[in-house]
Each structure stands twice: as C-alpha cells, then as structure tokens.
Design an enzyme around this catalytic site. Structure first.
Site, PDB file in Angstrom:
ATOM      1  N   GLU A 132       4.852  -1.337  -1.817  1.00 35.66           N
ATOM      2  CA  GLU A 132       4.862   0.093  -1.484  1.00 35.66           C
ATOM      3  C   GLU A 132       5.912   0.523  -0.452  1.00 35.66           C
ATOM      4  O   GLU A 132       5.578   1.040   0.613  1.00 35.66           O
ATOM      5  CB  GLU A 132       3.464   0.506  -0.992  1.00 35.66           C
ATOM      6  CG  GLU A 132       2.442   0.377  -2.087  1.00 35.66           C
ATOM      7  CD  GLU A 132       1.025   0.676  -1.604  1.00 35.66           C
ATOM      8  OE1 GLU A 132       0.291   1.293  -2.379  1.00 35.66           O
ATOM      9  OE2 GLU A 132       0.650   0.306  -0.478  1.00 35.66           O
ATOM     10  N   ASP A 166      -0.332  -5.973   8.889  1.00 31.71           N
ATOM     11  CA  ASP A 166       0.013  -4.756   8.167  1.00 31.71           C
ATOM     12  C   ASP A 166       0.412  -3.744   9.229  1.00 31.71           C
ATOM     13  O   ASP A 166       0.570  -4.119  10.406  1.00 31.71           O
ATOM     14  CB  ASP A 166      -1.175  -4.276   7.309  1.00 31.71           C
ATOM     15  CG  ASP A 166      -0.709  -3.556   6.048  1.00 31.71           C
ATOM     16  OD1 ASP A 166      -0.154  -2.444   6.200  1.00 31.71           O
ATOM     17  OD2 ASP A 166      -0.868  -4.089   4.934  1.00 31.71           O
ATOM     18  N   HIS A 216       4.650  -1.628   5.244  1.00 29.73           N
ATOM     19  CA  HIS A 216       3.407  -2.178   5.802  1.00 29.73           C
ATOM     20  C   HIS A 216       3.631  -2.940   7.108  1.00 29.73           C
ATOM     21  O   HIS A 216       3.074  -4.009   7.328  1.00 29.73           O
ATOM     22  CB  HIS A 216       2.692  -3.062   4.767  1.00 29.73           C
ATOM     23  CG  HIS A 216       2.147  -2.258   3.627  1.00 29.73           C
ATOM     24  ND1 HIS A 216       0.905  -1.673   3.648  1.00 29.73           N
ATOM     25  CD2 HIS A 216       2.699  -1.899   2.445  1.00 29.73           C
ATOM     26  CE1 HIS A 216       0.709  -0.999   2.519  1.00 29.73           C
ATOM     27  NE2 HIS A 216       1.783  -1.114   1.773  1.00 29.73           N
TER      28      HIS A 216
END
Ligand SMILES: *[C@@H]1O[C@H](CO)[C@@H](O)[C@H](O)[C@H]1NC(C)=O
Ligand SMILES: *[C@@H]1O[C@H](CO)[C@@H](O)[C@H](O)[C@H]1NC(C)=O
Ligand SMILES: *[C@@H]1O[C@H](CO)[C@@H](O)[C@H](O)[C@H]1NC(C)=O
Ligand SMILES: *[C@@H]1O[C@H](CO)[C@@H](O)[C@H](O)[C@H]1NC(C)=O
Ligand SMILES: *[C@@H]1O[C@H](CO)[C@@H](O)[C@H](O)[C@H]1NC(C)=O
Ligand SMILES: *[C@@H]1O[C@H](CO)[C@@H](O)[C@H](O)[C@H]1NC(C)=O
Length: 604
Positions: free
Chosen positions: A370, A252, A306
């Site tokens: 996201e 991430d 990410h």
C-alpha cells in the site's frame, strides 16, 4: 475401521481388556453404531465394556480417527488401547549431542502436552504399561534449521511387545519430521474419563507428509502490542496442527516495538511504552521457541509505506501523520520512507542487520504494501529530486521511484546477508502489476504474497510470469474481518466475519489453476487494529486449524466431513491452553451428526 457388527464386537472386546473402576457420578459411555459414536447409559452390566468418547471417536466410522490435520499417506489404526503410565515413557533419539538442547526442549514440551490431557493434572489411576518412543533420524546438524528444502515427512509405527509394553517408532529425515511424528503420537494418546487413566492407541502405522511447504500465520504486533507470552501461546497452537511459519509483522506506522542494536532511538520513540517492546533477547527467545515447535519465525520489515512512529526527527519520511489522512494513506497514521534520502538506507541496513542476526531467516519479507503516490507527491524535496532525475510527476514516475527504493533496499539486505540471495517476499501491490513487476522484480528472487480476493485475475498474471506465491486472500484468510468499524460506524472494511468452513474450503488449487506447482502455501493473517493479546486466541483458533488441515492434507472432501473431528480438535486446543472459540454447543460433540441440517453419511 468399518463399523461392521464384527468391528464393533472387536472394539468392545479389546477395550474391555482394560479394567473399569466404578464411579458414582458417571452416567454415560459411548458405543459405535453405524459409524457414529452414540451415548449409552452406563449400568452394572455394561460398565466394564463402556467406551469413552475420545476412544470411541478414534475407531468409529473414520479411517483417520481424531487426527488433525489428517495424514496424507497410509493410516492403519487397529482397535487396541493400552493404559500407559506417562511417568514411564522414555524417548530415545538418534541424534548428536550438540542437538541435545533442541531435543530436550521438544521432549519437555511433549510431556507437558501429555500431562495437560489429565483433568486438573490429577490422575486417579496411575499405572499401566511402559512406553518407549524411538526416534530414528540422521545425525546432521545442518538439518536443524527449517528451510524451503526441509522434508517434513515422518513414519509412525506403534506396537506392543510380548510383555505388553508399547513401542512407538518414528522415522524421519530430520528433527522437523520427527517432531511432526511426535505431534501425531500425542493425538493418539487420550484420557479415558470412565477409567480415569491415560491410554495409547497401541497398534498403529501412519506415513505422512505435507502437501504445501509454507503453512503460516501472520501476526501484526504494531497496531496493538502482544506480550511474548501470548506469541508463545500462538506458537504452541501452531505446533499442534503442524503449521510451520510464524510471519511476524513487527512494525508499522503505529508503533515500532523492536530493539535495533545500532538504532536504539527507533524503539525509544516508536514503542507504545517502555514495557511494550521486543528486546533482542525476546526475539531470540521467540525464534528458538518456534524452532523447537517446528516453526520458522520470519520477520517482516514493511517498507516503504507503513512506517511512521520511531522515525520522528529523522527527516527521512514523508506525510507522517498527515491530515486529512485519507488523502495520503489507507488508515491513520500515514507515513512513508523518503526514497531520496541516502542516509535512510543506512538505517534500513541496521534494521535488516538486527533481523538477520536474531532471526536467521531463510526467507525474508520486505513488505511493499500500500504505497501512496499522493504521500510522496506531497513532499517538495521528493518532487525536486525527481525533477533532477529528469522524471515527471505522473503515476509511472512514482512507480519508478518505488522501484528505485526496492533496489536500494534489496542491496542493503544482500549486504547484511553476505549475498546469500535470501528469497524475498513482497505483498501484491501496484509494483506487482504489469509493467512494473517486470521492470523491478526478478521472479528468481521474489515470492509474491497474494492478499487480494481468491478470484482476482491478477493472481494468474503473477503466476504465469513464474513467481512463486503465498496465498493470503483476504476473503478467506484475514481473520480480523468482521466486527465494528474503527474509522467509521458500521462494520470493518472486510466484514463479515469469516467462518471456519470457508477457511477450510479455501482451496489453493482453485485459486492457482494450472499453476498450482508455483504455490508454496498460505498464511492466515491477524491485522491488529482491533485485536490484542486479550482477544487473540479466539480469532486464530480454531480457524487456523481449519487452514492447517487444508495446507497439510488438502483433502478432496470439504468442511462437512471435517466438522465432527474439528469439534473434538477444538477441545484439544483448549486443553493446551488456547482460548479457542466454541464452534457448537457441547451437545453436538456428544451427539455426533445430530446437529448438521444435512446429516452426513457416516458410512461413506
Ligand atoms: C541411529 O542409531 C543407530 C544405532 O543406535 C545407528 O545404527 C543408525 O545408523 C542411526 N541412524 C541414523 C540415520 O543416523
Ligand atoms: C521399532 O524399531 C525397532 C528397532 O529398529 C524394531 O526392533 C521394532 O520392531 C520396531 N517396532 C515397531 C512397532 O515398528
Ligand atoms: C497389530 O496389527 C497387526 C496388523 O493388523 C497384526 O498383525 C498384529 O497382530 C497386531 N498386534 C497386536 C498386538 O494386536
Ligand atoms: C530535512 O531535509 C530537507 C531536505 O533535505 C532540508 O531542507 C531540511 O533542512 C531538513 N530538516 C532537518 C530538520 O534536518
Ligand atoms: C503530483 O502533484 C502535481 C502537482 O504538484 C500534479 O501535477 C501531479 O499530477 C501529481 N501526480 C500524481 C501522480 O498525482
Ligand atoms: C555475514 O558475515 C559476517 C562476517 O563473516 C558474519 O558475522 C555474519 O553473521 C554473516 N551474516 C549472515 C546473515 O550470514
């Protein structure tokens, strides 16, 4: 067994064939009364017939004994226990020599599990009958890899021969089904603390198969690092409850702990420390450890958002560690790949190559979680590139940029996977909403992992387009919810803590409605902002077991009917080295049905 007076008498008679050794310190045994196990004081008179708690619970009031997850086919557990000598158990497998390594490891683990039943691994009364386990499964090497086509069903028959020896037959279509049968058999072997011996349920017939084929746990090893040892412990727990997918969210923006053969700098720059890494050897070890336990280990490389640590000096990311972070991402540090840099796709290809080499995934997770438009819009080079294409800078243009990324990245996956058309999973996001989903994601190729709430109308929109889904609705399956905030005071974003009851009752049929046949299964997730290996076990267990029964058995009943069995199962987790959370005072385990406010109907 129904708890009729006759049934009880039979139980006592059969159990009493076992010899009881008197013990100074034991005061209580159990008896089955009205379908519930009741504590009884032991005296000279009743001692010989006393029943231990695990044996009582096997037969009293429930057709399925103490099995977790409960079988979906016919179950017959006759009231017959036999002492077995676990040093005289032989397992006979009908499979090829080349598969031997897999089988040896599975057998070794199984024997370990039996040893673990004995307190301090010290047995007072060795001896008892011999036991043979015969496993009948086809000799087909191609079936030694778990895929979406794998038939995980099994049949288990146990009986005794004329000389009292115990014979267990497991019939399955492949290693994975047979392994599930062994798991069930292990749950039918108990330690009787009255006689201090190991006993097996000796007259049994069970047929069993899972309702959902995808039964997973997700672990994020980027926000905080987890040792290989703690990952293996998680796989041990999964094997006990027949969970079959370990979704490894390895990287991430916070850290990049994975060794990528052709890009060693990702690890050197991205790991928290030289020790907090997963070498390619570690990965191979985890993958094989999982396979032995019936588990696919599926990697996720989350992109284009990410990402961050590890990619420094590459000039291939946007907004890395930008401040104020809340303008560019949902949690610090921000970072997204720059889809306009062609060399970036070469790096992706090398990451995918390592993943396909080491994991050999039958399904691959490309993340897609996201993405922030603001992040990309903050980069002058990206804006310039978009203008050059004749695009604007509206949200739809950035979605087009995302679609461009996804197509280019997928081409690299296909390249390293030799065009095997590996199914791809993506998280629900802006890209999985109309019109972008139709423009970018082929339902024949993509599986969508749902992380919104279970009642979100977006789920239906995805399903009616024909996508298969995996459910990780955060209101039931995000096990990191609850606890302090970490970027604010108060509680963390998805508080409160989700109790096992809610997990158990999280019904995928209710979530998917008419499209239930498009649901592959579900995953419970641990995102690791506030969890690491020291607090891992009590977050997963026993809640992961609650989900496991929902996915394997999908019972028509709810958590109340499962509660007393869960208490016993939780002890099993602890016995196997998992630091599972306590669910109730131990008193409730010993005094069945005395704790619930609304006692359940044991006769039902
Ligand atoms: C299992 O082995 C037996 C003999 O040991 C053989 O007859 C049988 O065909 C085998 N079963 C399968 C499914 O390979
Ligand atoms: C197990 O299989 C063997 C060989 O197929 C058979 O002889 C035996 O009766 C079976 N036992 C049980 C308990 O099913
Ligand atoms: C096992 O159960 C079957 C079916 O209930 C019965 O016929 C058989 O006699 C039982 N075997 C023993 C050893 O009790
Ligand atoms: C990063 O990329 C931009 C645009 O491609 C370029 O202008 C800049 O010089 C690059 N910087 C480095 C350090 O390579
Ligand atoms: C991107 O930034 C430009 C200004 O540079 C602005 O006009 C535009 O509205 C922004 N786009 C989005 C989707 O926010
Ligand atoms: C793709 O093919 C190459 C060359 O035959 C082989 O080395 C590699 O293992 C294959 N990769 C996958 C994922 O099948």
């Amino acid at each position: 067994m129904k708890s009729s007076a006759l049934g009880l008498a039979l139980l006592l008679a059969l159990v009493s064939q076992l010899t009881a050794h008197k013990s100074e310190d034991l005061i209580y045994g159990y008896e089955c009364r009205s379908g519930l196990c009741r504590k009884v004081e032991l005296s000279e008179e009743n001692f010989a017939q006393a029943i231990s708690l695990p044996v009582c619970r096997l037969f009293c009031g429930s057709q399925i004994g103490t099995l977790w997850p409960q079988p979906t086919g016919a179950v017959r557990l006759d009231t017959l226990m036999r002492q077995v000598d676990i040093s005289f158990i032989d397992i006979n497998v009908n499979a090829t020599v080349r598969k031997e390594k897999l089988w040896r490891a599975a057998e070794e683990r199984w024997m370990e599990m039996l040893e673990a039943k004995i307190p301090d691994r010290k047995i007072l009364a060795r001896g008892g009958y011999r036991m043979s386990v015969n496993i009948n499964t086809p000799d087909d090497l191609a079936l030694a890899k778990l895929t979406l086509e794998t038939d995980e069903s099994y049949n288990l028959e146990i009986d005794t021969d004329a000389s009292g020896h115990v014979l267990a037959n497991i019939t399955a279509r492949n290693f994975f089904g047979a392994r599930n049968g062994l798991e069930t058999l292990a749950q039918l072997i108990v330690y009787d603390d009255i006689r201090r011996e190991v006993q097996v349920t000796a007259n049994v017939s069970i047929s069993d198969a899972p309702v959902y084929k995808w039964r997973g746990l997700l672990l994020d090893t980027s926000r905080n690092y987890y040792s290989v040892k703690s990952i293996k412990r998680t796989l041990d727990g999964m094997a006990l409850v027949k969970l079959n997918t370990f979704h490894w969210h390895i990287t991430d923006s916070h850290s990049f702990p994975l060794e990528v053969r052709k890009r060693p700098e990702l690890l050197k720059l991205g790991a928290y420390s030289p020790r907090q890494v997963y070498t390619r050897r570690d990965v191979a070890e985890v993958v094989e450890y999982g396979r032995v336990r019936g588990i696919r280990v599926m990697p996720e490389f989350d992109a284009p958002a990410h990402v961050g640590e590890g990619w420094q000096h590459k000039n291939m990311t946007a907004c890395f560690n930008a401040q104020p972070w809340k303008d560019f991402c949902v949690e610090p540090p921000c970072g997204q790949l720059d889809p306009t840099v062609n060399e970036m796709y070469d790096v992706l290809e090398d990451i995918y190559e390592t993943m396909f080499e080491k994991f050999d995934p039958d399904v691959f997770h490309m993340g897609g979680d996201e993405v922030s438009t603001n992040c990309w819009n903050s980069s002058r080079t990206i804006r310039k590139w978009m203008k050059k294409q004749g695009w604007g800078l509206a949200t739809a243009d950035f979605m087009r940029l995302w679609g461009h990324f996804q197509n280019e990245a997928l081409a690299r996956v296909d390249k390293v996977a030799n065009n095997s058309q590996t199914p791809i999973i993506l998280w629900t996001s802006g890209l999985t909403e109309e019109p972008f989903i139709d423009e970018n994601l082929n339902p024949e190729r993509y599986i969508i992992q749902i992380w919104t709430t279970g009642v979100d109308p977006k789920i239906k929109k995805i399903l009616e387009r024909g996508y298969k889904i995996i459910v990780s609705n955060y209101d039931a399956l995000y096990f990191d919810c609850g606890g302090a905030g970490w970027v604010t005071d108060g509680n963390n974003w998805c508080s409160p803590y989700i109790g096992w009851q809610k997990v158990y009752d999280n019904n995928l049929k209710t979530i998917a409605g008419d499209y239930e046949h498009h649901v592959l299964g579900a995953e419970a997730a641990i995102w690791s902002e506030q969890i690491d290996e020291h607090t891992l076990d009590n977050r997963f267990w026993p809640r992961a077991s609650a989900m496991a029964e929902r996915l394997w058995s999908n019972p028509s009943t709810g958590w109340k009917q499962a509660e007393s069995r869960l208490l016993l199962h939780r002890e099993r987790l602890v016995e196997n080295g998992l630091g599972a959370e306590a669910v109730q005072p131990q008193w409730c385990l010993q005094n069945e049905n005395e704790c619930p406010i609304d006692a359940y109907d044991a006769q039902a």
